[in-house]
Design a protein around this motif. Structure first.
Motif, PDB file in Angstrom:
ATOM      1  N   HIS A   1      -5.123 -11.540   6.688  1.00 16.46           N
ATOM      2  CA  HIS A   1      -5.673 -10.869   7.875  1.00 16.46           C
ATOM      3  C   HIS A   1      -6.827  -9.944   7.459  1.00 16.46           C
ATOM      4  O   HIS A   1      -6.911  -9.547   6.281  1.00 16.46           O
ATOM      5  CB  HIS A   1      -4.583 -10.122   8.648  1.00 16.46           C
ATOM      6  CG  HIS A   1      -4.126  -8.848   7.985  1.00 16.46           C
ATOM      7  ND1 HIS A   1      -4.943  -7.746   7.839  1.00 16.46           N
ATOM      8  CD2 HIS A   1      -2.946  -8.497   7.419  1.00 16.46           C
ATOM      9  CE1 HIS A   1      -4.287  -6.780   7.231  1.00 16.46           C
ATOM     10  NE2 HIS A   1      -3.073  -7.227   6.948  1.00 16.46           N
ATOM     11  N   PRO A   2      -7.710  -9.598   8.399  1.00 13.05           N
ATOM     12  CA  PRO A   2      -8.889  -8.802   8.031  1.00 13.05           C
ATOM     13  C   PRO A   2      -8.735  -7.289   8.279  1.00 13.05           C
ATOM     14  O   PRO A   2      -9.723  -6.562   8.200  1.00 13.05           O
ATOM     15  CB  PRO A   2      -9.952  -9.362   8.982  1.00 13.05           C
ATOM     16  CG  PRO A   2      -9.186  -9.700  10.218  1.00 13.05           C
ATOM     17  CD  PRO A   2      -7.799 -10.130   9.765  1.00 13.05           C
ATOM     18  N   PHE A   3      -7.515  -6.795   8.571  1.00 12.37           N
ATOM     19  CA  PHE A   3      -7.403  -5.426   9.081  1.00 12.37           C
ATOM     20  C   PHE A   3      -7.345  -4.346   8.009  1.00 12.37           C
ATOM     21  O   PHE A   3      -6.838  -4.553   6.907  1.00 12.37           O
ATOM     22  CB  PHE A   3      -6.176  -5.294   9.994  1.00 12.37           C
ATOM     23  CG  PHE A   3      -6.371  -6.032  11.283  1.00 12.37           C
ATOM     24  CD1 PHE A   3      -7.131  -5.479  12.307  1.00 12.37           C
ATOM     25  CD2 PHE A   3      -5.843  -7.296  11.445  1.00 12.37           C
ATOM     26  CE1 PHE A   3      -7.335  -6.171  13.486  1.00 12.37           C
ATOM     27  CE2 PHE A   3      -6.043  -8.000  12.626  1.00 12.37           C
ATOM     28  CZ  PHE A   3      -6.799  -7.441  13.647  1.00 12.37           C
ATOM     29  N   ARG A   4      -7.907  -3.187   8.399  1.00 18.98           N
ATOM     30  CA  ARG A   4      -7.813  -1.973   7.601  1.00 18.98           C
ATOM     31  C   ARG A   4      -7.068  -0.925   8.404  1.00 18.98           C
ATOM     32  O   ARG A   4      -7.329  -0.772   9.597  1.00 18.98           O
ATOM     33  CB  ARG A   4      -9.221  -1.421   7.287  1.00 18.98           C
ATOM     34  CG  ARG A   4     -10.125  -2.398   6.535  1.00 18.98           C
ATOM     35  CD  ARG A   4     -11.021  -1.634   5.588  1.00 18.98           C
ATOM     36  NE  ARG A   4     -10.189  -0.840   4.727  1.00 18.98           N
ATOM     37  CZ  ARG A   4     -10.504   0.376   4.297  1.00 18.98           C
ATOM     38  NH1 ARG A   4     -11.648   0.919   4.616  1.00 18.98           N
ATOM     39  NH2 ARG A   4      -9.671   1.055   3.524  1.00 18.98           N
ATOM     40  N   PRO A   5      -6.159  -0.164   7.786  1.00 12.85           N
ATOM     41  CA  PRO A   5      -5.465   0.896   8.525  1.00 12.85           C
ATOM     42  C   PRO A   5      -6.455   1.995   8.943  1.00 12.85           C
ATOM     43  O   PRO A   5      -7.478   2.194   8.285  1.00 12.85           O
ATOM     44  CB  PRO A   5      -4.456   1.426   7.508  1.00 12.85           C
ATOM     45  CG  PRO A   5      -5.002   1.049   6.176  1.00 12.85           C
ATOM     46  CD  PRO A   5      -5.781  -0.216   6.370  1.00 12.85           C
ATOM     47  N   ALA A   6      -6.126   2.694  10.045  1.00 10.36           N
ATOM     48  CA  ALA A   6      -7.013   3.749  10.572  1.00 10.36           C
ATOM     49  C   ALA A   6      -7.253   4.824   9.509  1.00 10.36           C
ATOM     50  O   ALA A   6      -6.332   5.224   8.792  1.00 10.36           O
ATOM     51  CB  ALA A   6      -6.380   4.383  11.806  1.00 10.36           C
TER      52      ALA A   6
END
Ligand SMILES: [Fe+2]
Length: 311
Positions: free
Chosen positions: A216-221
């Motif tokens: 997945h491409p997500f980064r945590p806030a």
């Protein structure tokens, strides 16, 4: 005895590596020579390991060509590639073996913009961005606990939808980014809005690589900080929002436990800077501890020794 001329012919998959490395033997810059020698060795070992077909090799060349063509002054696909392969974090770790008392560093990421707009102590940098108000304050300290006055504090983060201003075609002014200076006691404070987790840009070659690998491409806030102060190593880091669902699977491997903070939920009322606020809001208190430069540390030790000699 074999002549050099014979040596430089009839390369096969085993002896070609030594021949290519030999071609760098007259490189005047010793560091460049070291880098090219190691690059050729590892690249050849990699190719011998995976034994690419010619079609796969062509695909690799095409991938890198398209990665380069995606790069503009607003988008840096090669940094993303480095980030998602963990190379950026590796380079960061090697280059920031700071004092154990100092705040840990993490990647710069692709969204920093040089010379962000100056903002006054306590300013609100949200501009037109909508979201939960966020009050951030803290101090810049040296590794010995002394406050650092007049440090340059660059801040940047995503909006409530997870986008940076440079990704928004309609954004003409910089938003959710600013430059502050710590006061005489090393303190800083400002208002902004809560950042959100976000996907790194995944409509390019890096996105293709992630999809093909079921990543997945997500980064945590998080909120980015870069802190520059005389006599100290520059600190590039993030503060991560505790509880984010992507803390354990950051697409760019940048999360460190010591950088996770509670962005506390606050009821309507009066904020620490005296602002009356009639909605719920969030508060982050975080200090940053800077590593002294070697020269500064030596100077401190010398003056301490001199004091002891006098007393
Ligand atoms: Fe970011």
């Amino acid at each position: 005895m074999m002549s050099l001329r014979t040596h430089m012919r009839d390369f096969d998959e085993n002896n070609i590596t030594a021949a290519v490395i030999d071609r760098y033997k007259n490189t005047p810059d010793p560091r460049l020579k070291q880098i090219m020698t190691s690059l050729v060795q590892h690249l050849h070992d990699f190719v011998r390991d995976v034994e690419p077909t010619e079609a796969e090799w062509g695909k690799a060349i095409d991938f890198l060509t398209r990665t380069g063509k995606l790069c503009t002054d607003k988008r840096q696909e090669f940094i993303l590639l480095s980030d998602t392969l963990g190379v950026s974090m590796l380079v960061d770790a090697i280059n920031h073996r700071f004092s154990k008392d100092a705040t840990e560093s993490t990647v710069m990421g692709p969204f920093y913009v040089q010379n962000p707009p100056d903002a006054a102590f306590g300013a609100d940098i949200r501009g037109g961005a909508q979201g939960d108000p966020l009050y951030i304050d803290g101090s810049i300290l040296s590794e010995d606990g002394q406050p650092v006055a007049d440090a340059i504090i660059d801040v940047w983060h995503s909006n409530a939808e997870g986008f940076y201003d440079v990704q928004l075609p309609e954004a003409e002014e910089p938003t959710l980014r600013a430059r502050f200076h710590s006061d005489a006691q090393g303190r800083f404070r400002f208002w902004t809005i809560m950042p959100k987790f976000y996907p790194i840009p995944d409509d390019g070659t890096v996105g293709e690589m992630l999809k093909a690998s079921a990543r997945h491409p997500f980064r945590p806030a998080h909120v980015h900080f870069m802190i520059v102060a005389d006599g100290h190593e520059t600190l590039v880091t993030h503060v991560f929002v505790d509880g984010d669902q992507y803390l354990d699977s950051d697409a760019v491997f940048a999360v460190k436990n010591s950088l996770i903070r509670d962005f506390t939920r606050e009821a309507p009322g009066v904020a620490p800077d005296g602002r009356k606020i009639d909605t719920h809001w969030r508060k982050l208190h975080t200090d940053f501890v800077l590593s002294k430069t070697a020269a500064n540390r030596a100077a401190t030790e010398q003056s301490r020794a001199r004091e002891q000699a006098v007393s």
